[in-house]
Design a protein around this motif. Structure first.
Motif, PDB file in Angstrom:
ATOM      1  N   ALA A   5      -3.826  15.651   3.541  1.00  0.00           N
ATOM      2  CA  ALA A   5      -2.445  15.547   4.006  1.00  0.00           C
ATOM      3  C   ALA A   5      -2.161  14.221   4.700  1.00  0.00           C
ATOM      4  CB  ALA A   5      -2.115  16.705   4.948  1.00  0.00           C
ATOM      5  N   ILE A   6      -3.186  13.519   5.099  1.00  0.00           N
ATOM      6  CA  ILE A   6      -3.001  12.269   5.840  1.00  0.00           C
ATOM      7  C   ILE A   6      -2.662  11.151   4.859  1.00  0.00           C
ATOM      8  CG2 ILE A   6      -4.116  10.550   7.299  1.00  0.00           C
ATOM      9  CD1 ILE A   6      -5.854  12.869   8.383  1.00  0.00           C
ATOM     10  N   HIS A   7      -1.608  10.397   5.196  1.00  0.00           N
ATOM     11  CA  HIS A   7      -1.215   9.276   4.347  1.00  0.00           C
ATOM     12  C   HIS A   7      -0.500   8.216   5.180  1.00  0.00           C
ATOM     13  CE1 HIS A   7       2.401  11.792   4.425  1.00  0.00           C
ATOM     14  NE2 HIS A   7       3.085  10.693   4.191  1.00  0.00           N
ATOM     15  N   ASN A   8      -0.434   7.031   4.623  1.00  0.00           N
ATOM     16  CA  ASN A   8       0.261   5.919   5.257  1.00  0.00           C
ATOM     17  C   ASN A   8       1.749   6.057   4.897  1.00  0.00           C
ATOM     18  OD1 ASN A   8       1.340   3.472   6.068  1.00  0.00           O
ATOM     19  ND2 ASN A   8      -0.171   2.224   5.019  1.00  0.00           N
ATOM     20  N   TYR A   9       2.593   6.236   5.875  1.00  0.00           N
ATOM     21  CA  TYR A   9       4.011   6.454   5.626  1.00  0.00           C
ATOM     22  C   TYR A   9       4.648   5.279   4.889  1.00  0.00           C
ATOM     23  CZ  TYR A   9       8.841   7.775   6.296  1.00  0.00           C
ATOM     24  OH  TYR A   9      10.146   8.115   6.071  1.00  0.00           O
ATOM     25  N   TYR A  10       4.148   4.079   5.124  1.00  0.00           N
ATOM     26  CA  TYR A  10       4.704   2.910   4.455  1.00  0.00           C
ATOM     27  C   TYR A  10       4.539   2.976   2.939  1.00  0.00           C
ATOM     28  CZ  TYR A  10       5.960   0.060   8.501  1.00  0.00           C
ATOM     29  OH  TYR A  10       6.573  -0.441   9.620  1.00  0.00           O
ATOM     30  N   GLU A  11       3.518   3.689   2.454  1.00  0.00           N
ATOM     31  CA  GLU A  11       3.320   3.785   1.002  1.00  0.00           C
ATOM     32  C   GLU A  11       4.566   4.338   0.318  1.00  0.00           C
ATOM     33  OE1 GLU A  11      -0.204   6.102   0.398  1.00  0.00           O
ATOM     34  OE2 GLU A  11      -1.514   4.507   1.137  1.00  0.00           O
ATOM     35  N   SER A  49       5.504  13.473   6.827  1.00  0.00           N
ATOM     36  CA  SER A  49       6.497  12.428   7.073  1.00  0.00           C
ATOM     37  C   SER A  49       7.499  12.833   8.129  1.00  0.00           C
ATOM     38  CB  SER A  49       7.216  12.087   5.768  1.00  0.00           C
ATOM     39  OG  SER A  49       6.296  11.573   4.837  1.00  0.00           O
ATOM     40  N   ILE A  50       7.832  14.081   8.169  1.00  0.00           N
ATOM     41  CA  ILE A  50       8.816  14.553   9.155  1.00  0.00           C
ATOM     42  C   ILE A  50       8.313  14.338  10.577  1.00  0.00           C
ATOM     43  CG2 ILE A  50       8.059  16.956   9.229  1.00  0.00           C
ATOM     44  CD1 ILE A  50      11.702  15.779   9.145  1.00  0.00           C
ATOM     45  N   ASP A  51       6.984  14.368  10.767  1.00  0.00           N
ATOM     46  CA  ASP A  51       6.418  14.125  12.098  1.00  0.00           C
ATOM     47  C   ASP A  51       6.824  12.751  12.615  1.00  0.00           C
ATOM     48  OD1 ASP A  51       5.141  16.566  11.946  1.00  0.00           O
ATOM     49  OD2 ASP A  51       3.182  15.717  11.438  1.00  0.00           O
ATOM     50  N   LEU A  52       6.723  11.753  11.776  1.00  0.00           N
ATOM     51  CA  LEU A  52       7.068  10.392  12.179  1.00  0.00           C
ATOM     52  C   LEU A  52       8.559  10.257  12.422  1.00  0.00           C
ATOM     53  CD1 LEU A  52       6.108   7.452  12.608  1.00  0.00           C
ATOM     54  CD2 LEU A  52       6.570   7.075  10.192  1.00  0.00           C
ATOM     55  N   LEU A  53       9.355  10.763  11.515  1.00  0.00           N
ATOM     56  CA  LEU A  53      10.807  10.632  11.625  1.00  0.00           C
ATOM     57  C   LEU A  53      11.362  11.351  12.846  1.00  0.00           C
ATOM     58  CD1 LEU A  53      11.806  10.985   7.882  1.00  0.00           C
ATOM     59  CD2 LEU A  53      11.605   8.902   9.241  1.00  0.00           C
ATOM     60  N   PHE A  54      10.747  12.445  13.227  1.00  0.00           N
ATOM     61  CA  PHE A  54      11.218  13.218  14.374  1.00  0.00           C
ATOM     62  C   PHE A  54      11.114  12.422  15.668  1.00  0.00           C
ATOM     63  CE2 PHE A  54      10.533  16.256  17.841  1.00  0.00           C
ATOM     64  CZ  PHE A  54      11.706  16.993  17.740  1.00  0.00           C
ATOM     65  N   TYR A  55      10.065  11.616  15.778  1.00  0.00           N
ATOM     66  CA  TYR A  55       9.816  10.882  17.020  1.00  0.00           C
ATOM     67  C   TYR A  55      10.309   9.438  16.993  1.00  0.00           C
ATOM     68  CZ  TYR A  55       6.973  14.844  18.308  1.00  0.00           C
ATOM     69  OH  TYR A  55       6.550  16.112  18.609  1.00  0.00           O
ATOM     70  N   MET A  56      10.946   9.046  15.910  1.00  0.00           N
ATOM     71  CA  MET A  56      11.387   7.667  15.752  1.00  0.00           C
ATOM     72  C   MET A  56      12.903   7.569  15.925  1.00  0.00           C
ATOM     73  SD  MET A  56      10.800   5.294  12.407  1.00  0.00           S
ATOM     74  CE  MET A  56       9.067   5.633  12.423  1.00  0.00           C
ATOM     75  N   GLU A  60      14.385   2.123  15.132  1.00  0.00           N
ATOM     76  CA  GLU A  60      13.000   1.913  14.691  1.00  0.00           C
ATOM     77  C   GLU A  60      12.874   2.135  13.186  1.00  0.00           C
ATOM     78  OE1 GLU A  60      10.147   3.215  18.366  1.00  0.00           O
ATOM     79  OE2 GLU A  60      11.388   4.783  17.470  1.00  0.00           O
ATOM     80  N   TYR A  61      13.545   3.159  12.675  1.00  0.00           N
ATOM     81  CA  TYR A  61      13.498   3.430  11.238  1.00  0.00           C
ATOM     82  C   TYR A  61      14.164   2.296  10.457  1.00  0.00           C
ATOM     83  CZ  TYR A  61      13.716   5.866   6.797  1.00  0.00           C
ATOM     84  OH  TYR A  61      13.574   6.211   5.475  1.00  0.00           O
ATOM     85  N   ALA A  62      15.281   1.800  10.947  1.00  0.00           N
ATOM     86  CA  ALA A  62      15.961   0.677  10.294  1.00  0.00           C
ATOM     87  C   ALA A  62      15.056  -0.549  10.274  1.00  0.00           C
ATOM     88  CB  ALA A  62      17.280   0.368  11.006  1.00  0.00           C
ATOM     89  N   GLU A  63      14.307  -0.779  11.344  1.00  0.00           N
ATOM     90  CA  GLU A  63      13.370  -1.899  11.390  1.00  0.00           C
ATOM     91  C   GLU A  63      12.242  -1.703  10.375  1.00  0.00           C
ATOM     92  OE1 GLU A  63      11.408  -5.447  12.375  1.00  0.00           O
ATOM     93  OE2 GLU A  63      13.481  -4.804  12.546  1.00  0.00           O
ATOM     94  N   MET A  64      11.757  -0.485  10.226  1.00  0.00           N
ATOM     95  CA  MET A  64      10.733  -0.213   9.208  1.00  0.00           C
ATOM     96  C   MET A  64      11.263  -0.555   7.821  1.00  0.00           C
ATOM     97  SD  MET A  64       8.878   3.399  10.124  1.00  0.00           S
ATOM     98  CE  MET A  64       7.537   3.289   8.944  1.00  0.00           C
ATOM     99  N   LEU A  65      12.486  -0.140   7.528  1.00  0.00           N
ATOM    100  CA  LEU A  65      13.079  -0.409   6.219  1.00  0.00           C
ATOM    101  C   LEU A  65      13.278  -1.898   5.998  1.00  0.00           C
ATOM    102  CD1 LEU A  65      15.723   2.457   5.929  1.00  0.00           C
ATOM    103  CD2 LEU A  65      13.442   2.346   4.895  1.00  0.00           C
ATOM    104  N   ARG A  66      13.668  -2.609   7.032  1.00  0.00           N
ATOM    105  CA  ARG A  66      13.841  -4.062   6.930  1.00  0.00           C
ATOM    106  C   ARG A  66      12.508  -4.725   6.619  1.00  0.00           C
ATOM    107  NH1 ARG A  66      12.643  -8.446   8.966  1.00  0.00           N
ATOM    108  NH2 ARG A  66      11.551  -7.572  10.741  1.00  0.00           N
ATOM    109  N   ARG A  67      11.457  -4.289   7.304  1.00  0.00           N
ATOM    110  CA  ARG A  67      10.124  -4.857   7.075  1.00  0.00           C
ATOM    111  C   ARG A  67       9.636  -4.563   5.662  1.00  0.00           C
ATOM    112  NH1 ARG A  67       6.164  -3.981  12.097  1.00  0.00           N
ATOM    113  NH2 ARG A  67       5.093  -5.659  11.012  1.00  0.00           N
ATOM    114  N   VAL A  68       9.931  -3.363   5.162  1.00  0.00           N
ATOM    115  CA  VAL A  68       9.546  -2.998   3.798  1.00  0.00           C
ATOM    116  C   VAL A  68      10.290  -3.872   2.794  1.00  0.00           C
ATOM    117  CG1 VAL A  68       9.719  -1.176   2.043  1.00  0.00           C
ATOM    118  CG2 VAL A  68       8.811  -0.650   4.311  1.00  0.00           C
TER     119      VAL A  68
END
Length: 89
Positions: A5-11, A49-56, A60-68
């Motif tokens: 179940a563990i994965h890199n969210y950026y993938e 994935s919901i774990d990350l989004l819940f605490y972000m 922060e999410y917009a910055e992740m998308l910009r970096r991607v």
């Protein structure tokens, strides 16, 4: 014990961005782009994935998308240039 179940969210974000941005269907090219882009992003490992989004925050999410976006655009240019130097495209 299993860690499937563990994965890199950026993938997920990188793969989705490549599907939107890349105008080619060459699997090798797309995989090279994904590797280059992911190597320029920090890992963000999650179980769900919901774990990350819940605490972000939305900022922060917009910055992740910009970096991607930036990482994928740079990776496409890098892989294209590398292939031209090798006479592959």
């Amino acid at each position: 014990m299993t860690f499937e179940a563990i994965h890199n969210y950026y993938e997920h974000l990188v793969f989705r961005k490549i599907a939107e941005a890349a105008a080619v269907e060459d699997a090798n090219f797309l995989e090279d782009v994904a590797c280059v882009a992911l190597n320029h992003l920090p890992p963000r490992y999650v179980r769900q994935s919901i774990d990350l989004l819940f605490y972000m925050s939305s900022d922060e999410y917009a910055e992740m998308l910009r970096r991607v976006d930036e990482a994928v655009e740079n990776a496409i240019a890098f892989v294209q240039a590398h292939r031209k130097r090798q006479g592959k495209g």
